[in-house]
Design a protein around this motif. Structure first.
Motif, short mmCIF file in Angstrom:
data_model
loop_
_atom_site.label_atom_id
_atom_site.label_comp_id
_atom_site.label_asym_id
_atom_site.label_seq_id
_atom_site.Cartn_x
_atom_site.Cartn_y
_atom_site.Cartn_z
N LYS A 88 0.82 -1.21 0.00
CA LYS A 88 0.00 0.00 0.00
C LYS A 88 0.86 1.27 0.00
O LYS A 88 0.32 2.38 -0.05
CB LYS A 88 -0.94 0.00 1.21
N LEU A 89 2.18 1.12 0.07
CA LEU A 89 3.06 2.27 0.14
C LEU A 89 3.33 2.89 -1.23
O LEU A 89 3.39 4.11 -1.36
CB LEU A 89 4.40 1.87 0.78
N SER A 90 3.53 2.07 -2.22
CA SER A 90 3.99 2.53 -3.53
C SER A 90 3.05 3.57 -4.14
O SER A 90 1.86 3.34 -4.32
CB SER A 90 4.14 1.35 -4.48
N GLY A 91 3.62 4.74 -4.44
CA GLY A 91 2.87 5.80 -5.11
C GLY A 91 1.90 6.55 -4.23
O GLY A 91 1.20 7.44 -4.73
N ARG A 92 1.84 6.25 -2.94
CA ARG A 92 0.84 6.88 -2.08
C ARG A 92 1.43 7.63 -0.90
O ARG A 92 0.71 8.30 -0.16
CB ARG A 92 -0.14 5.81 -1.57
N VAL A 93 2.74 7.53 -0.73
CA VAL A 93 3.40 8.18 0.41
C VAL A 93 3.51 9.68 0.17
O VAL A 93 3.87 10.13 -0.92
CB VAL A 93 4.80 7.56 0.65
N GLU A 94 3.19 10.47 1.20
CA GLU A 94 3.26 11.93 1.10
C GLU A 94 4.08 12.50 2.27
O GLU A 94 4.15 11.89 3.34
CB GLU A 94 1.86 12.53 1.16
N ASP A 95 4.65 13.66 2.04
CA ASP A 95 5.35 14.42 3.09
C ASP A 95 6.34 13.54 3.86
O ASP A 95 6.35 13.53 5.10
CB ASP A 95 4.36 15.05 4.07
N MET A 96 7.16 12.81 3.15
CA MET A 96 8.14 11.93 3.80
C MET A 96 9.28 12.76 4.36
O MET A 96 9.90 13.54 3.64
CB MET A 96 8.64 10.88 2.81
N THR A 97 9.54 12.59 5.65
CA THR A 97 10.53 13.41 6.34
C THR A 97 11.49 12.53 7.14
O THR A 97 11.08 11.53 7.75
CB THR A 97 9.83 14.40 7.31
N TRP A 98 12.75 12.91 7.12
CA TRP A 98 13.78 12.17 7.86
C TRP A 98 14.42 13.07 8.90
O TRP A 98 15.00 14.10 8.59
CB TRP A 98 14.85 11.64 6.90
N GLU A 99 14.28 12.69 10.16
CA GLU A 99 14.93 13.35 11.30
C GLU A 99 15.45 12.23 12.17
O GLU A 99 14.71 11.67 12.97
CB GLU A 99 13.96 14.24 12.08
N SER A 100 16.70 11.85 11.95
CA SER A 100 17.28 10.68 12.61
C SER A 100 16.93 10.62 14.09
O SER A 100 17.05 11.63 14.81
CB SER A 100 18.80 10.71 12.44
N PRO A 101 16.44 9.47 14.57
CA PRO A 101 16.29 8.18 13.88
C PRO A 101 14.88 7.94 13.33
O PRO A 101 14.49 6.81 13.12
CB PRO A 101 16.59 7.20 15.00
N LEU A 102 14.11 9.03 13.13
CA LEU A 102 12.70 8.87 12.78
C LEU A 102 12.43 9.21 11.31
O LEU A 102 12.80 10.29 10.83
CB LEU A 102 11.82 9.75 13.68
N LEU A 103 11.77 8.30 10.65
CA LEU A 103 11.27 8.52 9.30
C LEU A 103 9.75 8.63 9.40
O LEU A 103 9.10 7.74 9.94
CB LEU A 103 11.65 7.34 8.39
N SER A 104 9.19 9.71 8.90
CA SER A 104 7.74 9.88 9.00
C SER A 104 7.16 10.20 7.64
O SER A 104 7.84 10.74 6.75
CB SER A 104 7.39 11.00 9.99
N PHE A 105 5.90 9.84 7.47
CA PHE A 105 5.20 10.13 6.22
C PHE A 105 3.71 10.05 6.46
O PHE A 105 3.24 9.50 7.46
CB PHE A 105 5.62 9.16 5.11
N LYS A 106 2.94 10.58 5.50
CA LYS A 106 1.49 10.50 5.55
C LYS A 106 1.01 9.62 4.39
O LYS A 106 1.67 9.54 3.35
CB LYS A 106 0.85 11.89 5.42
#
Length: 200
Positions: free
Chosen positions: A53-71
């Motif tokens: 369900k991730l492919s092509g649908r991830v938005e606002d992906m952010t990396w702040e070590s050690p956290l990866l976040s997305f909507k």
């Protein structure tokens, strides 16, 4: 070992990126690596989530070590007729190998149904009853009793919640109009039946 290796691949790739919002050039690669290790993440199965369900649908992906976040937009509610989708925020801790999900909002996928003028609709049906007309909206049980066929008045077309709200408002309004004309609704039963008051 396999679990730690898949998450380590994600961690190593992310450590090559600058902190902050991940640009489109690197988002697809990050998403691909994330999908490969998704089943290794504790909590990754929350909200019925799967790697595909991730492919092509991830938005606002952010990396702040050690956290990866997305909507990501989820459409589970639309199965039940809702015109809105939930927006989930995922936070991946690549050091701990955990995934956490939060509902952070909703999106309107299709325009809301226009508000039905139930007052006019109720007055129209009431007029049919008061004039003792024969119409598909009505089933006359006898000379003093009539059942309103809700499926004819407000068909089951559209979101279930919208239909139920419209029918509830219609029942209330129709009851008010008919009461002044000498008809009262039967207190029992699931059908919308009205009886002419004695003496009318």
């Amino acid at each position: 070992m396999a679990r730690s290796m898949t998450i380590a691949k994600l961690r190593n790739y992310l450590n090559t990126l600058a902190s902050g919002l991940i640009d489109n050039e690197h988002k697809d690669e990050t998403t691909s690596i994330l999908a490969d290790c998704w089943t290794s993440l504790d909590g990754g199965d929350a909200e019925g989530m799967h790697a595909d369900k991730l492919s092509g649908r991830v938005e606002d992906m952010t990396w702040e070590s050690p956290l990866l976040s997305f909507k990501i937009e989820r459409h589970g509610r639309t199965v039940n007729g809702s015109s809105r989708a939930d927006v989930h925020q995922w936070v991946i801790d690549v050091d701990r190998g955990t995934a956490s999900c939060f509902v952070v909002g909703h999106r309107q996928l299709t325009p809301n149904s226009p508000r039905l003028d139930v007052k006019s609709l109720a007055r129209g049906v009431a007029a049919l009853i008061l004039e003792e007309k024969h119409d598909p909206k009505l089933t006359w049980l006898d000379a003093r009793s009539v059942k309103v066929n809700l499926n004819e008045v407000i068909p089951k077309v559209g979101p279930a919640q919208t239909i139920e709200d419209r029918r509830r408002r219609f029942r209330i309004e129709l009851g008010h109009v008919l009461e002044s004309g000498g008809w009262c609704r039967r207190a029992k039963g699931s059908h919308l039946v009205f009886d002419r008051s004695e003496g009318e």
